[in-house]
Design a protein around this motif. Structure first.
Motif, mmCIF file in Angstrom:
data_model
loop_
_atom_site.group_PDB
_atom_site.id
_atom_site.type_symbol
_atom_site.label_atom_id
_atom_site.label_comp_id
_atom_site.label_asym_id
_atom_site.label_seq_id
_atom_site.Cartn_x
_atom_site.Cartn_y
_atom_site.Cartn_z
ATOM 1 N N PHE A 114 0.793 -1.214 0.000
ATOM 2 C CA PHE A 114 0.000 0.000 0.000
ATOM 3 C C PHE A 114 0.831 1.273 0.000
ATOM 4 C CE2 PHE A 114 -2.878 -3.239 1.373
ATOM 5 C CZ PHE A 114 -4.108 -2.844 0.888
ATOM 6 N N LYS A 115 2.103 1.155 0.234
ATOM 7 C CA LYS A 115 2.957 2.343 0.349
ATOM 8 C C LYS A 115 3.218 2.988 -1.009
ATOM 9 C CE LYS A 115 5.261 1.078 4.608
ATOM 10 N NZ LYS A 115 6.501 0.705 5.258
ATOM 11 N N GLY A 116 3.290 4.314 -0.985
ATOM 12 C CA GLY A 116 3.673 5.061 -2.178
ATOM 13 C C GLY A 116 2.598 5.217 -3.229
ATOM 14 N N HIS A 117 1.352 5.031 -2.856
ATOM 15 C CA HIS A 117 0.281 5.132 -3.850
ATOM 16 C C HIS A 117 -0.579 6.381 -3.693
ATOM 17 C CE1 HIS A 117 1.080 1.233 -5.614
ATOM 18 N NE2 HIS A 117 1.186 0.747 -4.392
ATOM 19 N N SER A 118 -0.170 7.291 -2.827
ATOM 20 C CA SER A 118 -0.920 8.539 -2.661
ATOM 21 C C SER A 118 -0.321 9.609 -3.559
ATOM 22 C CB SER A 118 -0.852 9.013 -1.207
ATOM 23 O OG SER A 118 -1.494 8.107 -0.361
#
Length: 129
Positions: A114-118
């Protein structure tokens, strides 16, 4: 909750994503200014979705919900969370995911997916920044 778009939409439908955000936040503003009418709309929406609620429950939900403005949402996607190296929005999502990992709904390591998807790219465009 958060708003998500597919990779295809982000790459090929940028104007549509920005238009959606503008419409979404206009609706959020309307809800904040028209809670009584929003109660009836929420009850109708839930009925149509097969998850009926009472007006009393809809009022409780709308009173408890934090409806952020577009500018507030942009700031949460821009400002780094205290004690973190990611934005506030991404950290909040990670905290929720950590709860589900501890509850056994996800496995250790799933949080890495989930990291780095914003991105605040679309919010910035909607705000004219």
């Amino acid at each position: 909750s958060c708003l998500m778009a597919t990779e295809d939409a982000m790459a090929n439908k940028k104007a549509e994503v920005v238009a959606f955000l503008k419409g979404y936040f206009k609706a959020v503003e309307w809800i904040e200014l028209n809670k009584e009418a929003a109660v009836a709309d929420l009850v109708a929406y839930c009925d149509e979705s097969g998850k009926s609620i009472t007006e009393d429950v809809a009022k409780i939900f709308l009173d408890a919900e934090d409806f952020y403005t577009m500018e507030e949402s942009y700031q949460m996607m821009t400002d780094i969370a205290e004690g973190s190296d990611v934005c506030i929005t991404e950290q909040r999502a990670a905290d929720i995911l950590d709860f589900f990992i501890q509850a056994g709904n996800y496995m250790e390591g799933d949080d890495e997916l989930f990291k780095g998807h914003s991105t605040n790219e679309f919010m910035a465009a909607a705000l004219g920044k």
